[in-house]
Design a protein around this motif. Structure first.
Motif, PDB file in Angstrom:
ATOM      1  N   GLY A 158       1.858  20.194  -4.120  1.00 17.35           N
ATOM      2  CA  GLY A 158       3.176  20.292  -3.490  1.00 17.35           C
ATOM      3  C   GLY A 158       3.336  19.420  -2.263  1.00 17.35           C
ATOM      4  N   LEU A 159       2.504  18.398  -2.166  1.00 18.56           N
ATOM      5  CA  LEU A 159       2.603  17.510  -1.003  1.00 18.56           C
ATOM      6  C   LEU A 159       3.134  16.130  -1.357  1.00 18.56           C
ATOM      7  CD1 LEU A 159      -0.494  17.959   1.323  1.00 18.56           C
ATOM      8  CD2 LEU A 159       1.904  18.249   1.884  1.00 18.56           C
ATOM      9  N   GLY A 160       3.020  15.793  -2.669  1.00 14.11           N
ATOM     10  CA  GLY A 160       3.316  14.425  -3.097  1.00 14.11           C
ATOM     11  C   GLY A 160       4.675  13.907  -2.632  1.00 14.11           C
ATOM     12  N   LEU A 161       5.729  14.663  -2.926  1.00  9.36           N
ATOM     13  CA  LEU A 161       7.061  14.147  -2.599  1.00  9.36           C
ATOM     14  C   LEU A 161       7.356  14.193  -1.105  1.00  9.36           C
ATOM     15  CD1 LEU A 161       9.186  15.408  -5.622  1.00  9.36           C
ATOM     16  CD2 LEU A 161       8.396  13.099  -5.147  1.00  9.36           C
ATOM     17  N   SER A 162       6.662  15.085  -0.376  1.00 15.39           N
ATOM     18  CA  SER A 162       6.881  15.074   1.078  1.00 15.39           C
ATOM     19  C   SER A 162       6.241  13.822   1.669  1.00 15.39           C
ATOM     20  CB  SER A 162       6.330  16.342   1.731  1.00 15.39           C
ATOM     21  OG  SER A 162       4.941  16.280   1.849  1.00 15.39           O
ATOM     22  N   ILE A 163       5.150  13.380   1.045  1.00 15.25           N
ATOM     23  CA  ILE A 163       4.543  12.110   1.471  1.00 15.25           C
ATOM     24  C   ILE A 163       5.494  10.966   1.114  1.00 15.25           C
ATOM     25  CG2 ILE A 163       2.617  10.509   1.003  1.00 15.25           C
ATOM     26  CD1 ILE A 163       0.787  12.941   0.863  1.00 15.25           C
ATOM     27  N   ARG A 172       0.837  -1.200   0.000  1.00 15.21           N
ATOM     28  CA  ARG A 172       0.000   0.000   0.000  1.00 15.21           C
ATOM     29  C   ARG A 172       0.876   1.256   0.000  1.00 15.21           C
ATOM     30  NH1 ARG A 172      -4.139   1.953   3.205  1.00 15.21           N
ATOM     31  NH2 ARG A 172      -2.729   1.821   4.961  1.00 15.21           N
ATOM     32  N   PHE A 173       1.878   1.244   0.853  1.00 18.51           N
ATOM     33  CA  PHE A 173       2.774   2.399   0.938  1.00 18.51           C
ATOM     34  C   PHE A 173       3.602   2.530  -0.333  1.00 18.51           C
ATOM     35  CE2 PHE A 173       3.083   2.819   5.861  1.00 18.51           C
ATOM     36  CZ  PHE A 173       1.747   3.155   5.866  1.00 18.51           C
ATOM     37  N   LEU A 174       4.040   1.384  -0.870  1.00 18.09           N
ATOM     38  CA  LEU A 174       4.838   1.431  -2.087  1.00 18.09           C
ATOM     39  C   LEU A 174       3.995   1.976  -3.240  1.00 18.09           C
ATOM     40  CD1 LEU A 174       7.493   0.851  -3.471  1.00 18.09           C
ATOM     41  CD2 LEU A 174       6.742  -1.482  -3.878  1.00 18.09           C
ATOM     42  N   GLU A 175       2.720   1.597  -3.255  1.00 20.13           N
ATOM     43  CA  GLU A 175       1.812   2.090  -4.297  1.00 20.13           C
ATOM     44  C   GLU A 175       1.734   3.624  -4.232  1.00 20.13           C
ATOM     45  OE1 GLU A 175      -2.018   0.198  -4.463  1.00 20.13           O
ATOM     46  OE2 GLU A 175      -2.846   1.769  -5.734  1.00 20.13           O
ATOM     47  N   THR A 176       1.648   4.151  -3.029  1.00 16.18           N
ATOM     48  CA  THR A 176       1.593   5.608  -2.868  1.00 16.18           C
ATOM     49  C   THR A 176       2.823   6.265  -3.473  1.00 16.18           C
ATOM     50  OG1 THR A 176       0.453   5.286  -0.805  1.00 16.18           O
ATOM     51  CG2 THR A 176       1.438   7.430  -1.139  1.00 16.18           C
ATOM     52  N   ILE A 177       3.984   5.665  -3.217  1.00 13.12           N
ATOM     53  CA  ILE A 177       5.229   6.247  -3.731  1.00 13.12           C
ATOM     54  C   ILE A 177       5.264   6.192  -5.255  1.00 13.12           C
ATOM     55  CG2 ILE A 177       7.739   5.883  -3.821  1.00 13.12           C
ATOM     56  CD1 ILE A 177       7.556   5.023  -0.868  1.00 13.12           C
ATOM     57  N   LEU A 178       4.910   5.025  -5.805  1.00 12.16           N
ATOM     58  CA  LEU A 178       4.964   4.881  -7.269  1.00 12.16           C
ATOM     59  C   LEU A 178       3.952   5.798  -7.948  1.00 12.16           C
ATOM     60  CD1 LEU A 178       5.492   1.042  -7.711  1.00 12.16           C
ATOM     61  CD2 LEU A 178       7.175   2.884  -7.704  1.00 12.16           C
ATOM     62  N   ARG A 179       2.760   5.919  -7.349  1.00 12.00           N
ATOM     63  CA  ARG A 179       1.746   6.808  -7.936  1.00 12.00           C
ATOM     64  C   ARG A 179       2.250   8.249  -7.962  1.00 12.00           C
ATOM     65  NH1 ARG A 179      -3.128   4.913  -9.384  1.00 12.00           N
ATOM     66  NH2 ARG A 179      -3.706   2.852  -8.600  1.00 12.00           N
ATOM     67  N   ASN A 180       2.966   8.651  -6.916  1.00 11.78           N
ATOM     68  CA  ASN A 180       3.516  10.005  -6.890  1.00 11.78           C
ATOM     69  C   ASN A 180       4.576  10.191  -7.969  1.00 11.78           C
ATOM     70  OD1 ASN A 180       2.612  11.975  -4.874  1.00 11.78           O
ATOM     71  ND2 ASN A 180       2.784  10.196  -3.542  1.00 11.78           N
TER      72      ASN A 180
END
Ligand code: ADP
Length: 466
Positions: free
Chosen positions: A282-287, A211-219
């Motif tokens: 401007g939040l994507g990469l901070s996530i 789930r977390f990896l998906e968030t990173i790849l989607r960003n």
């Protein structure tokens, strides 16, 4: 012998010489004394001069010290004021953080209600005869709804992360399963903008939280598409130093070397011109930064202005003996219909849209539905029709103090004696509180989180039906 012509005798001369020597001595002593006196006078003068200078210096230094002292006192006062302000600001920030977490928890709970209804309607559409093309779109809408739900979870998780601890759930899985779920969403949006989006298939097994990896790849992918005007995006992975590196390349506008660290900070956007791909927040990469820290995975970026960028994440290799298959193929939703013919399912939810969605979905699978916003309403229908349900599906948070657990218990009590053994039940909730999970497990009640994935619900009903 005596000189006849000289009137002085030798003795006289001797006396004169002696006298002369004495006078010379006296003169010498006097000269010394005068010199000494003069020296002494000179010293006093110097001391006097030095004393005056010293006094001047002391006065000057004292004044300087006084100035310095005053300045220090002022600085100290200002520092104290700043410190007081900082304390107040810190307290305010802590309170804001707390209320932000509460707000997000409430907002995501409320947002999940309509999301859940939409998910159920999509599920019922997937079973309908709508043609391959429409079915494809319906599947994509389903994926987007899931992504939205995950985003909500991540936002909530991030705020929980700020105020407490959150633990990722690691497992061994095929990376391709995750890529198949994520990449197609960007192929479509990329193609709409004339970009070529490609994925190099991979047989890698990784050990991470999907789930977390998906968030990173989607960003990574949404940024790659957003900041690329022409050319394309490539996603692929390779082994390096015992790790699996997932890389997302783009031929976009690039980022200056000096800004590569800044982009991982909150609300930092380094490009003025966002017209290319629509403005982000401007939040994507901070996530990405926070989540990758949780995963203990290294995120790297390389970029050349005007040529493109490469974002990557390094993950530990997974064990092929321990793999879990991540997702049930959404396309198989259509094959689920008709399984529950002659089955009666009670659905209790205080949201009318969810009730309608659930009725549509379960109806497609052939079941007869008794639905209502409370156990009483459903019981009235059951008694009137004189039927015993095969399964109860109840939302956890009902109106007032009512809960799904209470509703299930009420139906059990009311109908006890009319059937053998308890009627199986499922609790549905958008509440992610681990305490609730524990309580439901203690009550032997399986749980499904909203938005409900139809395939998961179908599998659970099938498993629980007598
Ligand atoms: P945003 O929502 O603005 O995209 P992000 O935190 O995801 O926020 O990214 C921060 C900034 O980093 C972006 O505003 C953009 O300036 C820059 N950026 C991120 N990814 C890329 C990329 N692939 N190419 C060029 N610039 C990028």
């Amino acid at each position: 012998m005596r000189d006849q012509k000289s009137p002085h005798t030798n003795k006289d001369i001797e006396q004169l010489v002696t006298e002369n020597a004495r006078l010379n001595k006296i003169l010498q002593v006097l000269m010394d004394r005068v010199e000494q006196e003069m020296d002494q006078q000179q010293d006093s003068f110097t001391i006097f001069q030095t004393a005056i200078k010293l006094e001047e210096t002391v006065t000057q230094r004292t004044n300087e010290l006084k100035d310095l002292n005053n300045r220090l006192m002022k600085e100290l006062e200002e520092r104290q004021k700043v410190e007081e302000k900082l304390q107040i600001a810190k307290k305010q920030a802590e309170e804001a953080n707390k209320s932000k977490t509460t707000f997000l928890a409430t907002a995501s709970h409320d947002l999940r209600q309509p999301l859940n209804a939409a998910r159920l309607f999509i599920g019922s559409l997937a079973d309908a005869d709508i043609g391959a093309k429409n079915a494809h779109y319906v599947a994509r809408i389903g994926n987007s709804l899931d992504a939205l739900d995950d985003l909500l979870s991540i936002l909530l998780n991030i705020s929980q992360l700020d105020s407490g601890g959150i633990i990722p759930r690691f497992c061994h899985f095929y990376l391709q399963d995750l890529l198949n779920r994520v990449v197609p969403d960007y192929v479509q949006s990329g193609q709409e903008r004339g970009l070529d989006i490609r994925m190099v298939p991979s047989s890698c097994i990784v050990y991470s939280d999907p789930r977390f990896l998906e968030t990173i790849l989607r960003n990574f992918l949404s940024n790659a598409v957003r900041y690329t005007k022409k050319g394309g995006v490539l996603i692929g992975c390779r082994m390096r130093g015992g790790k699996i590196i997932i890389q997302v390349f783009d031929t976009g506008i690039g980022i200056k070397e000096s800004q590569l660290d800044d982009i991982f900070e909150e609300f930092i956007q380094v490009h003025e011109d966002h017209t290319a791909g629509g403005r982000g927040i401007g939040l994507g990469l901070s996530i990405v930064r926070r989540v990758s820290e949780l995963l203990e995975a290294l995120v790297e970026v390389r970029s050349t202005v005007g040529k493109g960028s490469m974002f990557s994440i390094a993950l530990p290799q997974g064990d092929d003996q321990k793999t879990t298959r991540l997702y049930i193929d959404r396309a198989s939703d259509a094959a689920l219909s008709g399984n529950f013919t002659n089955r009666v399912i009670v659905v209790i939810d205080n949201d009318e849209d969810v009730l309608e969605g659930m009725t549509a979905l379960l109806g497609k699978w052939g079941a007869e539905i008794i639905s209502g916003i409370s156990a009483d309403i459903c019981l009235a229908q059951l008694i009137e029709k004189d039927i015993i349900p095969d399964i109860i599906i109840a939302d956890y948070h009902l109106n007032g103090d009512d809960t799904g657990i209470k509703a299930v218990a009420e139906i059990h009590t009311e109908l006890s004696g009319l059937f053998e053994g308890p009627i199986p039940a499922i609790i549905i909730t958008s509440d992610r509180d681990p305490k609730l999970e524990k309580m439901l497990a203690l009550n032997d009640l399986p749980l499904i989180h909203k938005p409900v994935a139809p395939a998961k619900l179908h599998a659970l009903i099938l498993h629980l039906l007598p």
